[in-house]
Structures are given as structure tokens and as C-alpha cells.
Design an enzyme around this catalytic site. Structure first.
Site, PDB file in Angstrom:
ATOM      1  N   GLY A 135       0.804  -1.214   0.000  1.00  0.00           N
ATOM      2  CA  GLY A 135       0.000   0.000   0.000  1.00  0.00           C
ATOM      3  C   GLY A 135       0.842   1.271   0.000  1.00  0.00           C
ATOM      4  CD  GLN A 172      -6.939  -1.032   7.335  1.00  0.00           C
ATOM      5  OE1 GLN A 172      -7.657  -1.993   7.611  1.00  0.00           O
ATOM      6  NE2 GLN A 172      -5.669  -0.969   7.709  1.00  0.00           N
ATOM      7  CG  ASN A 228      -5.233   3.519   9.160  1.00  0.00           C
ATOM      8  OD1 ASN A 228      -5.561   4.536   8.554  1.00  0.00           O
ATOM      9  ND2 ASN A 228      -4.161   3.465   9.907  1.00  0.00           N
ATOM     10  CB  THR A 263      12.999  -9.811 -11.087  1.00  0.00           C
ATOM     11  OG1 THR A 263      14.143  -9.533 -11.893  1.00  0.00           O
ATOM     12  CG2 THR A 263      12.425 -11.162 -11.455  1.00  0.00           C
ATOM     13  CB  CYS A 298       2.126   0.876   9.963  1.00  0.00           C
ATOM     14  SG  CYS A 298       1.098   0.909   8.535  1.00  0.00           S
ATOM     15  CB  ALA A 337      -1.548  -9.100  -0.499  1.00  0.00           C
ATOM     16  CG  HIS A 338       0.157  -6.802   4.982  1.00  0.00           C
ATOM     17  ND1 HIS A 338      -0.073  -6.337   6.249  1.00  0.00           N
ATOM     18  CD2 HIS A 338       0.646  -5.749   4.278  1.00  0.00           C
ATOM     19  CE1 HIS A 338       0.276  -5.057   6.322  1.00  0.00           C
ATOM     20  NE2 HIS A 338       0.712  -4.671   5.136  1.00  0.00           N
TER      21      HIS A 338
END
Ligand code: PLP
Length: 376
Positions: free
Chosen positions: A70, A178, A150, A236, A327, A199-200
Site C-alpha cells: 500500500g 483497509q 484505518n 523482477t 502500522c 495483500a497482507h
């Protein structure tokens, strides 16, 4: 038994997601930019993941740009708008995640852009009248306002804000970190130019997310290097993480309604239990209301001698929750969100409990028992 109620900070990776990632780590090691078949197979896996995410958002796959999460997605949108799209002003709010507010402040210093902060109403909602006034004049602008906060669960009306931006010719970015995978998005009809995903926050792996960029908007490279992600982000691709993201995204969407019902019922139980325990319990941002982000409850406890230690004491009781931003769980610094929305009260402990589909009613009851002991 430990109770994990800090799902707005991060979530446990779903076993199905790990199962999808492991074969990629073991077998799909080819570099997706290589022209041989080992590399081409990896490329196919990445593009399948991109397609499956885009389908669930009703947008074209070329609008999805994978990032490390994010924070990077927010940076990409704001920095790209200033550097590549000629935006000379950012309108945002003090209650944004630091990925947005600090980036905007940094662009103000480095590029001399104008930074305007939109006001909030007493309940934490964006003052759209003030936004309209700000948008009525000024240079080329990007507006960045989050979908759900959040910390205090205030949920903004993206349709309304996006339509105002469109009418004023401003770009609109929303940090949807969120809400992504907890609400459905139809990007054919939602008036947004950029939205961010991590994703987390929905049982996927850490270190992967994406920025949606509306078709027709071309950003330059944020990370210079190879031509990955259409030269917007060199390096990559993290194939296993991309597969984990897509897997978590699919599971969340297929089961969205049942997950939502389950989490809403846990939150209601927690609210009821807290009201039974304390006469003067309050919910910052009206986070107990049905129209707030259903995964988050921000509780303002009545004044108590142990307020300052509450987070620590709950941790000792086996209950993980948070006192600051998503966070910085465990951080002792006051919350910039509570302060900016004027919910901060030094006499009262404010704690955020955030729920996931893996939580249970028993865990709510255990947490309530621990809270009762801490505040006894
Ligand atoms: N935006 C919001 C609203 C968040 O809650 C978070 C994470 O806490 C982020 C951005 C940052 O996401 P990431 O951890 O993927 O960089």
C-alpha cells in the site's frame, strides 16, 4: 489462548494462500522477462493473477500495477501525478495514513506544490462542502482521500468525492488499503483514477499489493530499471507474492458476504459486551455504527489509573490490539488520526480492536474478560 484483534495492522496468511504460493516458489523460478519457456511459464502465471484481480474489480488487467504494498502504491499515485501529470496541488486530509500525508508533505518540500487540507465534520466524515470550495479554484489538482480510516473506521463516500473531483477536472486517488477485499469495487462505474491495495490486510502475504491506474493515464517510472510493470516499476516481479495476492483476493471475494456477516456479528458482540462492562464507554469515529468499516472498532475507555498501561496489560493477558496506526501496533506515541479528528482525550485510553474471519465469539468473550480485569 491468545486473541489476535489487530487485523487492521496485518492478518494471518490463509492456508489456501500459502498452498498456492509454495509450488510457485518450488517450481516457477523462471524470470518472467526471459524469453525461454521456463521464464514464459512464470509470465503466464503473473498475467493470470493480474487478470483474475482485474475481473473482480471490473477493470482492464492493464490497469493493475503490482507494487510492494500500500505504501508504495500511494507514493506511486501521488508522486506520479505531480511528476508526470502536471499536478501542482494535492488536496488531502490530516487523518490520512502516513503513506499519503507524509508523501504529500515531501512533495510540497521537493516540488513546491500547494498542499490543501480538507476539513472533517465532527463525526470524522470529510466536509464535502469544504472540498467543493477548495476544488472551485486552484491549479491542476490530485485529491487523495482514503476510503476507510484505518484507526477510527470512518468510511467516506467515494462516489460523492470522486464525482466532485470529476466535475472540477481533478484527479482522484483513494487509499483503499483497509476496504479492498472487504467491500466490492466496480471500477467501471466508480469515479476514481487511482486506488491502492495491500495483500497482507486480507490474509495474503506481506510485501505485495498494487496500484490501480485508470486506463489512459500514463505514469513514468517510480523505480527505474527494467521495463517491468510497463516501465512504471523496474525490478523482477515477485511471482510467489503475486500469486499469493491473487489467491487471497479471490478467496476474499468469493466468501465476502459470509465473512462480512461473521465479522459484523463479532463486532456487535464486542460492542454489547463493552457497554455491559462500562457505563461511559465511547466509540471513536462512531466506529460502532453499521455504516463504519465493519472490521474496526476504536474504543475510548472511561478514565482509569491504568489507562496508560492498557495496551501493555492486555498484551500480558494474551490480547493483541492496537493503540496507534495500523502500522505501529504497540507504539506508545499518540495517534495523529485521533488528534486531527479531535477524538483524542488524554484522560481516556483509546484502543483499536480489529477483527478478521478467523476470529470467534469465544475470542470476543475472552477479550472482554481481559478488559474487565485490566480496567478493574
Ligand atoms: N494505507 C493504509 C490505510 C493502511 O492501513 C496501511 C497499512 O497499515 C498502508 C496504507 C500501508 O500498506 P503497506 O503496509 O502494504 O505498505
Amino acid at each position: 489462548m491468545n486473541v489476535y484483534f489487530d487485523n487492521a495492522a496485518t492478518t494471518a496468511v490463509a492456508p489456501e494462500v500459502t498452498d498456492a504460493m509454495i509450488p510457485v516458489l518450488r517450481e516457477s523460478y523462471g524470470n518472467p522477462s526471459s524469453s525461454h519457456s521456463v521464464g514464459r511459464k512464470t509470465r503466464v502465471i503473473i498475467e493470470q493473477s493480474r487478470r483474475s484481480i482485474a475481473k473482480l474489480l471490473n477493470c482492464h488487467q492493464s490497469c493493475i500495477y503490482f507494487t510492494s504494498g500500500g505504501t508504495e502504491a500511494d507514493n506511486l499515485a501521488l508522486r506520479g501525478a505531480v511528476r508526470d501529470l502536471g499536478c501542482e496541488r494535492i488536496i488531502t486530509s490530516e487523518a490520512e495514513h502516513s503513506a499519503v500525508i507524509k508523501t504529500a508533505q515531501s512533495l510540497q518540500r521537493s516540488h513546491g506544490i500547494q498542499l490543501d487540507l480538507v476539513r472533517h465534520l465532527e463525526d470524522g466524515m470529510v466536509d464535502v462542502n469544504h472540498l467543493e470550495i477548495l476544488l472551485s479554484k486552484g491549479p491542476k489538482t490530485i485529491v487523495s482521500l482514503m476510503h476507510a480510516n484505518n484507526e477510527v473506521a470512518v468510511l467516506q463516500d467515494l462516489h460523492r468525492i470522486g464525482s466532485l473531483c470529476r466535475a472540477a477536472g481533478a484527479l482522484f486517488h483513494s487509499d483503499t488499503v483497509q476496504t479492498m477485499c472487504h467491500y466490492r469495487f466496480d471500477l467501471e462505474e466508480l469515479p476514481v483514477d487511482f486506488i491502492a491495495c495491500s495483500a497482507h490486510k486480507f490474509h495474503g502475504p506481506k510485501g505485495i499489493g498494487f496500484l490501480y491506474i485508470r486506463k489512459g493515464i500514463q505514469l513514468g517510472g517510480q523505480i527505474e530499471g527494467g521495463s517491468q510493470e510497463r516501465s512504471v516499476r523496474g525490478g523482477t516481479e515477485s511471482t510467489h507474492n503475486i500469486v499469493g495476492l491473487a489467491s487471497a483476493f479471490e478467496i476474499a471475494h468469493h466468501e465476502l458476504d459470509s465473512h462480512e456477516n461473521h465479522i459484523r456479528s463479532l463486532k456487535k458482540r464486542m460492542v454489547r459486551g463493552l457497554k455491559d462492562l462500562f457505563l461511559d464507554v465511547r466509540f471513536n469515529g462512531h466506529s460502532d455504527n453499521d455504516d463504519r468499516l465493519y472490521t474496526v472498532l476504536n474504543v475510548s475507555f472511561p478514565p482509569h489509573p491504568k489507562s496508560g498501561m492498557a495496551l501493555f496489560l492486555l498484551d500480558l493477558e494474551g490480547v493483541a490490539c492496537s493503540g496507534g496506526s495500523a502500522c505501529s501496533s504497540g507504539a506508545t506515541l499518540g495517534s495523529h488520526v485521533l488528534r486531527s479528528l479531535k477524538f483524542h482525550d488524554p484522560e481516556r485510553a483509546s484502543l483499536r480492536f480489529s477483527f478478521s474471519r478467523y476470529n470467534s465469539e469465544d475470542e470476543v468473550d475472552l477479550a472482554l474478560g481481559a478488559i474487565e480485569r485490566v480496567f478493574s
